[in-house]
Enzyme design. Structure first.
Site, PDB file in Angstrom:
ATOM      1  N   ARG A 143       0.844  -1.209   0.000  1.00 45.79           N
ATOM      2  CA  ARG A 143       0.000   0.000   0.000  1.00 45.79           C
ATOM      3  C   ARG A 143       0.868   1.244   0.000  1.00 45.79           C
ATOM      4  NH1 ARG A 143      -3.108  -1.865   4.259  1.00 45.79           N
ATOM      5  NH2 ARG A 143      -4.703  -3.216   3.444  1.00 45.79           N
ATOM      6  N   GLU A 159      -3.302 -23.485   0.911  1.00 47.66           N
ATOM      7  CA  GLU A 159      -3.032 -24.254   2.127  1.00 47.66           C
ATOM      8  C   GLU A 159      -3.085 -23.391   3.385  1.00 47.66           C
ATOM      9  OE1 GLU A 159      -2.368 -27.801   2.518  1.00 47.66           O
ATOM     10  OE2 GLU A 159      -3.030 -26.910   4.412  1.00 47.66           O
ATOM     11  N   ASP A 168     -13.859 -15.631  11.218  1.00 54.87           N
ATOM     12  CA  ASP A 168     -12.656 -16.291  10.694  1.00 54.87           C
ATOM     13  C   ASP A 168     -12.847 -17.811  10.700  1.00 54.87           C
ATOM     14  OD1 ASP A 168      -9.549 -16.118  10.175  1.00 54.87           O
ATOM     15  OD2 ASP A 168      -9.788 -17.551  11.812  1.00 54.87           O
ATOM     16  N   LYS A 185     -13.216 -20.688   7.508  1.00 55.06           N
ATOM     17  CA  LYS A 185     -12.435 -21.934   7.434  1.00 55.06           C
ATOM     18  C   LYS A 185     -13.371 -23.146   7.393  1.00 55.06           C
ATOM     19  CE  LYS A 185      -8.602 -19.645   9.761  1.00 55.06           C
ATOM     20  NZ  LYS A 185      -8.014 -19.287  11.059  1.00 55.06           N
ATOM     21  N   GLY A 234       0.192 -16.641  12.704  1.00 55.90           N
ATOM     22  CA  GLY A 234       1.546 -16.103  12.843  1.00 55.90           C
ATOM     23  C   GLY A 234       2.278 -16.143  11.518  1.00 55.90           C
TER      24      GLY A 234
END
Ligand code: HSE
Length: 452
Positions: free
Chosen positions: A58, A140, A212, A216, A319
Protein backbone atom coordinates in the site's frame (compact mmCIF):
# COMPACT_ATOMS: atom_id res chain seq x y z
CA UNK A 1 25.40 -43.18 -3.34
CA UNK A 2 26.99 -40.63 -1.03
CA UNK A 3 25.94 -37.03 -1.14
CA UNK A 4 29.18 -36.06 -2.88
CA UNK A 5 28.36 -38.48 -5.74
CA UNK A 6 25.12 -36.65 -6.50
CA UNK A 7 25.25 -34.70 -9.75
CA UNK A 8 25.64 -30.99 -9.04
CA UNK A 9 22.89 -28.87 -10.54
CA UNK A 10 23.86 -25.32 -11.32
CA UNK A 11 21.15 -22.77 -10.75
CA UNK A 12 22.15 -21.09 -14.00
CA UNK A 13 21.05 -24.25 -15.85
CA UNK A 14 17.56 -24.06 -14.38
CA UNK A 15 14.59 -22.19 -15.76
CA UNK A 16 13.32 -19.21 -13.80
CA UNK A 17 9.78 -18.73 -12.52
CA UNK A 18 8.80 -15.19 -11.60
CA UNK A 19 6.99 -14.72 -8.32
CA UNK A 20 4.95 -11.59 -7.51
CA UNK A 21 4.03 -11.02 -3.90
CA UNK A 22 0.90 -8.96 -3.17
CA UNK A 23 1.07 -7.78 0.44
CA UNK A 24 4.10 -7.56 2.70
CA UNK A 25 2.56 -7.71 6.17
CA UNK A 26 2.98 -10.33 8.89
CA UNK A 27 2.77 -13.32 6.52
CA UNK A 28 3.89 -11.65 3.27
CA UNK A 29 7.17 -10.40 4.71
CA UNK A 30 8.00 -13.89 6.03
CA UNK A 31 7.22 -15.44 2.65
CA UNK A 32 9.44 -12.78 1.03
CA UNK A 33 12.22 -13.52 3.50
CA UNK A 34 12.06 -17.26 2.75
CA UNK A 35 12.11 -16.68 -1.01
CA UNK A 36 15.06 -14.30 -0.65
CA UNK A 37 17.12 -16.48 1.70
CA UNK A 38 16.25 -20.08 0.72
CA UNK A 39 16.78 -19.73 -3.02
CA UNK A 40 19.33 -22.59 -3.33
CA UNK A 41 17.19 -25.14 -1.54
CA UNK A 42 13.96 -24.07 -3.22
CA UNK A 43 15.64 -24.30 -6.64
CA UNK A 44 17.01 -27.76 -5.89
CA UNK A 45 13.59 -28.99 -4.71
CA UNK A 46 11.60 -27.36 -7.48
CA UNK A 47 13.88 -27.60 -10.49
CA UNK A 48 13.49 -23.86 -11.15
CA UNK A 49 14.83 -20.62 -9.75
CA UNK A 50 11.98 -18.97 -7.88
CA UNK A 51 12.70 -15.31 -8.49
CA UNK A 52 10.84 -12.79 -6.35
CA UNK A 53 10.33 -10.10 -8.97
CA UNK A 54 8.55 -7.59 -6.76
CA UNK A 55 6.30 -6.85 -3.84
CA UNK A 56 3.05 -4.88 -4.11
CA UNK A 57 2.39 -2.77 -1.02
CA UNK A 58 0.00 0.00 0.00
CA UNK A 59 2.89 2.33 0.83
CA UNK A 60 6.58 2.15 0.09
CA UNK A 61 7.16 3.38 3.65
CA UNK A 62 5.84 0.18 5.26
CA UNK A 63 8.28 -0.82 8.06
CA UNK A 64 8.76 -4.37 6.76
CA UNK A 65 9.72 -3.03 3.34
CA UNK A 66 12.34 -0.80 4.92
CA UNK A 67 13.64 -3.60 7.15
CA UNK A 68 13.82 -6.48 4.65
CA UNK A 69 14.43 -4.50 1.45
CA UNK A 70 12.60 -6.85 -0.94
CA UNK A 71 13.22 -6.36 -4.69
CA UNK A 72 11.03 -3.85 -6.52
CA UNK A 73 8.52 -2.70 -3.93
CA UNK A 74 5.66 -1.05 -5.79
CA UNK A 75 2.15 0.27 -5.30
CA UNK A 76 1.29 -0.88 -8.85
CA UNK A 77 -0.02 -4.40 -8.14
CA UNK A 78 -1.59 -4.75 -11.59
CA UNK A 79 1.72 -3.95 -13.29
CA UNK A 80 3.54 -6.52 -11.16
CA UNK A 81 0.95 -9.23 -11.81
CA UNK A 82 1.35 -8.82 -15.57
CA UNK A 83 5.00 -9.98 -15.36
CA UNK A 84 4.52 -12.98 -13.04
CA UNK A 85 4.29 -16.76 -13.45
CA UNK A 86 3.05 -17.23 -9.88
CA UNK A 87 1.12 -14.56 -7.97
CA UNK A 88 1.03 -14.85 -4.19
CA UNK A 89 -1.91 -12.92 -2.72
CA UNK A 90 -1.40 -12.07 0.96
CA UNK A 91 -3.26 -8.76 1.15
CA UNK A 92 -6.39 -10.21 2.74
CA UNK A 93 -9.92 -8.80 2.42
CA UNK A 94 -12.29 -9.12 -0.51
CA UNK A 95 -11.31 -6.21 -2.75
CA UNK A 96 -8.97 -5.48 -4.40
CA UNK A 97 -7.64 -9.01 -3.69
CA UNK A 98 -10.43 -10.63 -5.75
CA UNK A 99 -9.85 -8.42 -8.78
CA UNK A 100 -6.08 -8.96 -8.64
CA UNK A 101 -6.43 -12.73 -8.34
CA UNK A 102 -8.84 -12.90 -11.29
CA UNK A 103 -6.47 -10.74 -13.32
CA UNK A 104 -3.54 -13.03 -12.47
CA UNK A 105 -5.54 -16.15 -13.39
CA UNK A 106 -6.77 -14.57 -16.63
CA UNK A 107 -3.23 -13.86 -17.75
CA UNK A 108 -2.20 -17.45 -17.00
CA UNK A 109 -0.39 -17.13 -13.69
CA UNK A 110 -0.81 -19.68 -10.90
CA UNK A 111 -2.22 -18.13 -7.74
CA UNK A 112 -1.33 -18.92 -4.13
CA UNK A 113 -3.39 -17.27 -1.39
CA UNK A 114 -4.11 -17.40 2.34
CA UNK A 115 -7.33 -15.42 1.92
CA UNK A 116 -9.99 -17.50 3.71
CA UNK A 117 -12.60 -14.74 3.72
CA UNK A 118 -12.37 -14.36 -0.06
CA UNK A 119 -12.46 -18.12 -0.72
CA UNK A 120 -15.40 -18.64 1.64
CA UNK A 121 -17.39 -15.84 -0.03
CA UNK A 122 -16.32 -16.07 -3.70
CA UNK A 123 -14.49 -19.41 -4.00
CA UNK A 124 -16.49 -20.78 -6.96
CA UNK A 125 -15.78 -17.69 -9.11
CA UNK A 126 -12.06 -18.13 -8.52
CA UNK A 127 -12.07 -21.93 -8.90
CA UNK A 128 -13.95 -21.70 -12.20
CA UNK A 129 -11.64 -18.99 -13.50
CA UNK A 130 -8.60 -21.11 -12.57
CA UNK A 131 -10.08 -24.20 -14.27
CA UNK A 132 -10.89 -22.20 -17.42
CA UNK A 133 -7.37 -20.77 -17.56
CA UNK A 134 -5.72 -24.11 -16.71
CA UNK A 135 -3.77 -22.73 -13.75
CA UNK A 136 -3.31 -23.74 -10.13
CA UNK A 137 -5.16 -22.00 -7.31
CA UNK A 138 -3.66 -23.12 -4.00
CA UNK A 139 -4.64 -22.03 -0.49
CA UNK A 140 -3.03 -24.25 2.13
CA UNK A 141 -2.49 -21.29 4.47
CA UNK A 142 -6.19 -20.35 4.46
CA UNK A 143 -7.03 -22.98 7.10
CA UNK A 144 -4.93 -23.85 10.12
CA UNK A 145 -1.83 -21.74 9.31
CA UNK A 146 1.10 -24.15 9.12
CA UNK A 147 -1.05 -27.29 9.46
CA UNK A 148 -1.31 -29.19 6.14
CA UNK A 149 -5.06 -29.75 6.52
CA UNK A 150 -6.13 -28.45 3.10
CA UNK A 151 -3.76 -30.81 1.29
CA UNK A 152 -4.64 -33.50 3.82
CA UNK A 153 -8.31 -33.36 2.89
CA UNK A 154 -7.94 -32.38 -0.78
CA UNK A 155 -5.20 -34.85 -1.69
CA UNK A 156 -4.50 -37.43 1.01
CA UNK A 157 -8.17 -38.20 1.75
CA UNK A 158 -9.31 -37.91 -1.87
CA UNK A 159 -9.87 -41.68 -1.97
CA UNK A 160 -11.86 -41.85 1.25
CA UNK A 161 -15.29 -40.68 2.38
CA UNK A 162 -14.92 -37.94 4.99
CA UNK A 163 -17.91 -37.97 7.31
CA UNK A 164 -17.07 -35.21 9.76
CA UNK A 165 -14.40 -32.66 10.60
CA UNK A 166 -14.21 -31.04 14.00
CA UNK A 167 -11.55 -28.64 15.09
CA UNK A 168 -10.14 -25.58 16.75
CA UNK A 169 -9.32 -23.40 13.76
CA UNK A 170 -8.97 -19.97 15.34
CA UNK A 171 -5.92 -19.34 17.51
CA UNK A 172 -7.07 -16.01 18.93
CA UNK A 173 -10.28 -17.38 20.42
CA UNK A 174 -8.50 -20.47 21.68
CA UNK A 175 -6.00 -18.22 23.43
CA UNK A 176 -8.79 -16.10 24.97
CA UNK A 177 -10.81 -19.11 26.20
CA UNK A 178 -7.62 -20.75 27.49
CA UNK A 179 -6.74 -17.64 29.51
CA UNK A 180 -10.31 -17.47 30.87
CA UNK A 181 -10.02 -21.14 31.89
CA UNK A 182 -6.50 -21.39 33.23
CA UNK A 183 -5.89 -17.85 34.51
CA UNK A 184 -9.55 -17.07 35.38
CA UNK A 185 -9.44 -13.84 33.36
CA UNK A 186 -12.62 -12.04 32.34
CA UNK A 187 -13.36 -12.14 28.60
CA UNK A 188 -12.37 -8.49 28.00
CA UNK A 189 -9.09 -8.86 29.94
CA UNK A 190 -8.20 -11.99 27.99
CA UNK A 191 -8.89 -10.18 24.69
CA UNK A 192 -6.71 -7.22 25.77
CA UNK A 193 -3.92 -9.63 26.65
CA UNK A 194 -4.25 -11.35 23.25
CA UNK A 195 -4.01 -7.92 21.61
CA UNK A 196 -0.90 -6.99 23.61
CA UNK A 197 0.76 -10.26 22.54
CA UNK A 198 -0.16 -9.70 18.89
CA UNK A 199 -2.61 -12.65 18.56
CA UNK A 200 -5.73 -10.51 18.33
CA UNK A 201 -6.21 -7.59 15.94
CA UNK A 202 -6.97 -4.07 17.24
CA UNK A 203 -10.52 -4.83 16.04
CA UNK A 204 -10.97 -8.46 17.19
CA UNK A 205 -14.46 -8.87 15.66
CA UNK A 206 -13.49 -11.34 12.90
CA UNK A 207 -11.99 -13.70 15.45
CA UNK A 208 -14.22 -13.34 18.54
CA UNK A 209 -17.49 -13.30 16.58
CA UNK A 210 -16.45 -16.47 14.74
CA UNK A 211 -16.23 -15.05 11.19
CA UNK A 212 -12.66 -16.29 10.69
CA UNK A 213 -13.55 -19.80 11.90
CA UNK A 214 -16.73 -19.78 9.79
CA UNK A 215 -14.71 -19.01 6.63
CA UNK A 216 -12.43 -21.93 7.43
CA UNK A 217 -15.44 -24.18 8.11
CA UNK A 218 -16.89 -23.28 4.69
CA UNK A 219 -13.59 -24.16 2.99
CA UNK A 220 -13.25 -27.45 4.89
CA UNK A 221 -16.86 -28.45 4.19
CA UNK A 222 -16.46 -27.74 0.47
CA UNK A 223 -13.28 -29.83 0.29
CA UNK A 224 -14.41 -32.67 2.53
CA UNK A 225 -17.84 -33.19 0.97
CA UNK A 226 -17.01 -32.24 -2.65
CA UNK A 227 -19.64 -29.56 -2.78
CA UNK A 228 -20.00 -25.79 -2.43
CA UNK A 229 -20.50 -24.25 0.99
CA UNK A 230 -20.19 -20.50 1.47
CA UNK A 231 -19.69 -18.57 4.70
CA UNK A 232 -23.35 -17.46 4.58
CA UNK A 233 -24.35 -21.10 4.99
CA UNK A 234 -22.28 -21.66 8.12
CA UNK A 235 -24.12 -21.38 11.44
CA UNK A 236 -21.94 -18.98 13.46
CA UNK A 237 -21.78 -18.10 17.14
CA UNK A 238 -18.71 -16.36 18.56
CA UNK A 239 -17.31 -16.34 22.09
CA UNK A 240 -18.39 -12.87 23.23
CA UNK A 241 -21.23 -14.27 25.36
CA UNK A 242 -19.01 -16.81 27.19
CA UNK A 243 -18.66 -15.77 30.83
CA UNK A 244 -16.44 -16.83 33.70
CA UNK A 245 -19.59 -18.49 35.17
CA UNK A 246 -19.90 -20.65 32.01
CA UNK A 247 -16.23 -21.62 32.27
CA UNK A 248 -16.64 -22.55 35.95
CA UNK A 249 -19.81 -24.55 35.30
CA UNK A 250 -17.96 -26.39 32.51
CA UNK A 251 -15.06 -27.24 34.83
CA UNK A 252 -17.46 -28.56 37.51
CA UNK A 253 -18.82 -31.04 34.98
CA UNK A 254 -15.37 -32.13 33.76
CA UNK A 255 -15.39 -30.07 30.56
CA UNK A 256 -13.57 -27.16 28.98
CA UNK A 257 -15.15 -24.62 26.60
CA UNK A 258 -13.64 -24.42 23.08
CA UNK A 259 -14.76 -22.57 19.97
CA UNK A 260 -15.24 -25.42 17.49
CA UNK A 261 -15.75 -25.55 13.76
CA UNK A 262 -17.74 -28.65 12.83
CA UNK A 263 -18.68 -29.80 9.34
CA UNK A 264 -20.65 -33.02 8.91
CA UNK A 265 -22.79 -35.00 6.56
CA UNK A 266 -26.51 -35.27 7.32
CA UNK A 267 -27.48 -38.92 6.75
CA UNK A 268 -30.99 -39.84 5.60
CA UNK A 269 -30.99 -43.04 7.66
CA UNK A 270 -30.67 -45.37 4.67
CA UNK A 271 -27.01 -44.94 3.84
CA UNK A 272 -27.27 -41.74 1.76
CA UNK A 273 -26.76 -38.14 2.73
CA UNK A 274 -29.36 -35.43 2.35
CA UNK A 275 -26.94 -32.55 2.88
CA UNK A 276 -24.23 -31.14 5.08
CA UNK A 277 -24.17 -28.90 8.12
CA UNK A 278 -21.36 -26.46 8.87
CA UNK A 279 -21.35 -24.78 12.28
CA UNK A 280 -19.07 -22.70 14.46
CA UNK A 281 -19.91 -22.22 18.12
CA UNK A 282 -18.54 -22.57 21.64
CA UNK A 283 -18.89 -26.14 22.91
CA UNK A 284 -18.12 -28.22 25.96
CA UNK A 285 -15.31 -30.67 25.33
CA UNK A 286 -14.55 -33.39 27.92
CA UNK A 287 -11.25 -32.82 29.74
CA UNK A 288 -9.91 -36.18 28.55
CA UNK A 289 -10.52 -35.38 24.86
CA UNK A 290 -7.35 -34.42 22.92
CA UNK A 291 -8.93 -31.10 21.86
CA UNK A 292 -9.18 -30.11 25.54
CA UNK A 293 -5.40 -29.94 25.78
CA UNK A 294 -4.96 -27.66 22.77
CA UNK A 295 -3.74 -24.57 24.59
CA UNK A 296 -2.79 -21.00 23.70
CA UNK A 297 -3.07 -19.99 20.07
CA UNK A 298 -2.60 -23.53 18.71
CA UNK A 299 -5.06 -25.15 16.30
CA UNK A 300 -6.09 -28.79 15.99
CA UNK A 301 -8.34 -30.47 13.45
CA UNK A 302 -9.90 -33.94 13.70
CA UNK A 303 -11.09 -35.63 10.55
CA UNK A 304 -13.30 -38.71 10.58
CA UNK A 305 -13.50 -40.75 7.41
CA UNK A 306 -14.78 -44.19 6.51
CA UNK A 307 -11.54 -45.98 5.75
CA UNK A 308 -8.91 -43.92 7.59
CA UNK A 309 -11.00 -43.53 10.73
CA UNK A 310 -10.00 -40.59 12.95
CA UNK A 311 -6.99 -38.43 12.11
CA UNK A 312 -5.74 -35.45 14.09
CA UNK A 313 -3.75 -32.53 12.74
CA UNK A 314 -2.17 -30.18 15.28
CA UNK A 315 0.06 -27.12 15.09
CA UNK A 316 0.43 -23.38 14.83
CA UNK A 317 -2.62 -21.95 13.15
CA UNK A 318 -1.51 -18.34 12.91
CA UNK A 319 1.55 -16.10 12.84
CA UNK A 320 3.81 -14.99 10.03
CA UNK A 321 6.57 -17.58 10.34
CA UNK A 322 4.39 -20.75 10.64
CA UNK A 323 1.95 -19.57 7.97
CA UNK A 324 4.79 -18.77 5.55
CA UNK A 325 5.67 -22.48 5.57
CA UNK A 326 2.27 -23.34 4.08
CA UNK A 327 2.45 -20.51 1.52
CA UNK A 328 5.93 -21.41 0.29
CA UNK A 329 4.91 -25.08 0.13
CA UNK A 330 2.12 -24.03 -2.24
CA UNK A 331 4.55 -21.93 -4.30
CA UNK A 332 6.84 -24.96 -4.70
CA UNK A 333 3.89 -27.17 -5.70
CA UNK A 334 2.65 -24.62 -8.24
CA UNK A 335 6.19 -24.23 -9.63
CA UNK A 336 6.62 -28.00 -10.02
CA UNK A 337 3.30 -28.26 -11.88
CA UNK A 338 4.21 -25.39 -14.13
CA UNK A 339 7.51 -27.02 -15.07
CA UNK A 340 5.68 -30.28 -15.79
CA UNK A 341 3.01 -28.47 -17.83
CA UNK A 342 0.32 -29.73 -15.46
CA UNK A 343 -1.97 -28.44 -12.77
CA UNK A 344 -2.81 -29.88 -9.36
CA UNK A 345 -6.30 -30.73 -8.14
CA UNK A 346 -8.97 -28.16 -8.93
CA UNK A 347 -12.40 -27.73 -7.41
CA UNK A 348 -14.37 -30.93 -6.78
CA UNK A 349 -18.07 -30.12 -6.26
CA UNK A 350 -19.67 -33.14 -7.94
CA UNK A 351 -21.86 -34.25 -5.02
CA UNK A 352 -23.84 -31.01 -4.99
CA UNK A 353 -24.78 -31.72 -1.36
CA UNK A 354 -26.70 -28.73 -0.01
CA UNK A 355 -25.74 -26.87 3.15
CA UNK A 356 -28.58 -27.34 5.64
CA UNK A 357 -29.63 -25.29 8.69
CA UNK A 358 -28.31 -26.24 12.11
CA UNK A 359 -31.86 -27.30 13.08
CA UNK A 360 -31.18 -30.69 11.42
CA UNK A 361 -27.91 -31.28 13.29
CA UNK A 362 -27.76 -33.81 16.14
CA UNK A 363 -25.55 -33.46 19.16
CA UNK A 364 -25.60 -33.45 22.97
CA UNK A 365 -26.46 -30.40 25.05
CA UNK A 366 -25.90 -29.07 28.53
CA UNK A 367 -28.81 -26.97 29.81
CA UNK A 368 -28.35 -24.95 33.02
CA UNK A 369 -31.49 -23.86 34.84
CA UNK A 370 -32.22 -21.86 37.99
CA UNK A 371 -35.26 -23.56 39.52
CA UNK A 372 -37.43 -23.41 42.60
CA UNK A 373 -36.23 -26.14 44.99
CA UNK A 374 -39.56 -27.82 45.83
CA UNK A 375 -41.28 -31.17 45.23
CA UNK A 376 -42.24 -32.00 41.66
CA UNK A 377 -39.95 -29.50 39.92
CA UNK A 378 -37.53 -32.09 38.57
CA UNK A 379 -40.48 -34.12 37.26
CA UNK A 380 -42.00 -31.13 35.47
CA UNK A 381 -38.62 -30.27 33.90
CA UNK A 382 -38.10 -33.90 32.79
CA UNK A 383 -41.59 -33.94 31.27
CA UNK A 384 -40.70 -31.05 28.98
CA UNK A 385 -37.60 -32.87 27.72
CA UNK A 386 -39.64 -36.03 27.16
CA UNK A 387 -42.37 -34.15 25.29
CA UNK A 388 -39.80 -33.12 22.68
CA UNK A 389 -38.11 -36.56 22.47
CA UNK A 390 -34.93 -35.29 24.13
CA UNK A 391 -33.40 -37.98 26.33
CA UNK A 392 -31.63 -36.93 29.53
CA UNK A 393 -28.23 -38.47 30.28
CA UNK A 394 -27.21 -36.70 33.46
CA UNK A 395 -28.74 -34.36 36.06
CA UNK A 396 -26.77 -32.42 38.67
CA UNK A 397 -28.34 -30.20 41.29
CA UNK A 398 -26.49 -27.80 43.58
CA UNK A 399 -27.98 -25.39 46.12
CA UNK A 400 -28.08 -21.81 44.93
CA UNK A 401 -27.15 -19.16 47.50
CA UNK A 402 -30.33 -17.12 48.05
CA UNK A 403 -29.89 -13.36 48.08
CA UNK A 404 -30.95 -11.54 51.26
CA UNK A 405 -33.63 -10.27 51.59
CA UNK A 406 -35.31 -12.83 49.30
CA UNK A 407 -39.03 -12.49 48.58
CA UNK A 408 -39.32 -15.53 46.29
CA UNK A 409 -41.69 -18.42 47.02
CA UNK A 410 -39.00 -20.84 48.12
CA UNK A 411 -35.27 -21.48 47.93
CA UNK A 412 -33.57 -21.88 44.57
CA UNK A 413 -31.30 -24.51 43.06
CA UNK A 414 -28.98 -24.75 40.06
CA UNK A 415 -29.98 -27.63 37.85
CA UNK A 416 -27.54 -28.85 35.21
CA UNK A 417 -28.94 -31.31 32.65
CA UNK A 418 -26.86 -33.07 30.00
CA UNK A 419 -28.79 -34.75 27.19
CA UNK A 420 -28.10 -37.71 24.97
CA UNK A 421 -27.81 -37.02 21.25
CA UNK A 422 -30.81 -34.94 20.19
CA UNK A 423 -31.96 -32.92 17.21
CA UNK A 424 -31.14 -29.21 17.46
CA UNK A 425 -34.73 -28.32 16.58
CA UNK A 426 -36.07 -30.53 19.40
CA UNK A 427 -33.65 -29.06 21.89
CA UNK A 428 -34.63 -25.50 20.90
CA UNK A 429 -38.32 -26.35 21.42
CA UNK A 430 -37.47 -27.88 24.81
CA UNK A 431 -35.62 -24.77 25.94
CA UNK A 432 -38.46 -22.52 24.81
CA UNK A 433 -40.97 -24.56 26.85
CA UNK A 434 -38.68 -24.75 29.89
CA UNK A 435 -38.65 -20.96 29.97
CA UNK A 436 -42.46 -21.04 30.35
CA UNK A 437 -42.48 -23.29 33.45
CA UNK A 438 -43.40 -21.52 36.72
CA UNK A 439 -40.69 -23.42 38.57
CA UNK A 440 -37.94 -22.29 36.17
CA UNK A 441 -36.67 -18.90 37.23
CA UNK A 442 -34.07 -18.68 34.45
CA UNK A 443 -32.44 -20.67 31.68
CA UNK A 444 -28.88 -19.77 32.71
CA UNK A 445 -27.12 -21.33 29.75
CA UNK A 446 -27.41 -23.78 26.86
CA UNK A 447 -24.28 -25.15 25.25
CA UNK A 448 -23.57 -28.03 22.90
CA UNK A 449 -21.37 -30.90 24.10
CA UNK A 450 -18.96 -32.33 21.52
CA UNK A 451 -16.29 -35.00 21.40
CA UNK A 452 -18.03 -37.44 23.74
N1 HSE B 1 -6.78 -14.68 13.19
C1 HSE B 1 -6.60 -16.08 12.95
C2 HSE B 1 -6.48 -16.80 14.25
C3 HSE B 1 -5.37 -16.41 12.13
O1 HSE B 1 -6.47 -16.20 15.32
O2 HSE B 1 -6.38 -18.01 14.22
C4 HSE B 1 -5.61 -16.23 10.68
O3 HSE B 1 -6.70 -16.98 10.25
Amino acid sequence: MSQSDLPAVSRSDLPTLRIALLGFGVVGSEVGRLLMTQGEDLAARTGANLELIGVAVRSLDEPQVKALKPPNPTTDAAGLISQADIVVELMGGIEPARTFMLKAIEKGAAVVTANKALLAAHGPTLYEAAADAGVDLFYEAAVGGAIPIVRGVRVSLAGDKVTRILGIVNGTTNYVLDQMTREHLAFSDAVSQAQRLGFAEADPTADVEGFDAASKAAILASLAFHTRVSIDEVHREGITAVTQADIEAAAEGGYVIKLLAIVERVPDGSGSDIGVVARVHPALVPLDHPLASVHGAFNAVFTESQAAGPLMFYGQGAGGVPTSSAVVGDIVAAARHRLAGQTGPGESAYTGLKAMPIAVAHTRYQVRLVVADRPGVLASVATVFAAHRVSIDEVRQTPRPTPEPFDGPTTLANLVIVTHNAAEADLSATVADLGELDAVQAVAGVIRVEGV
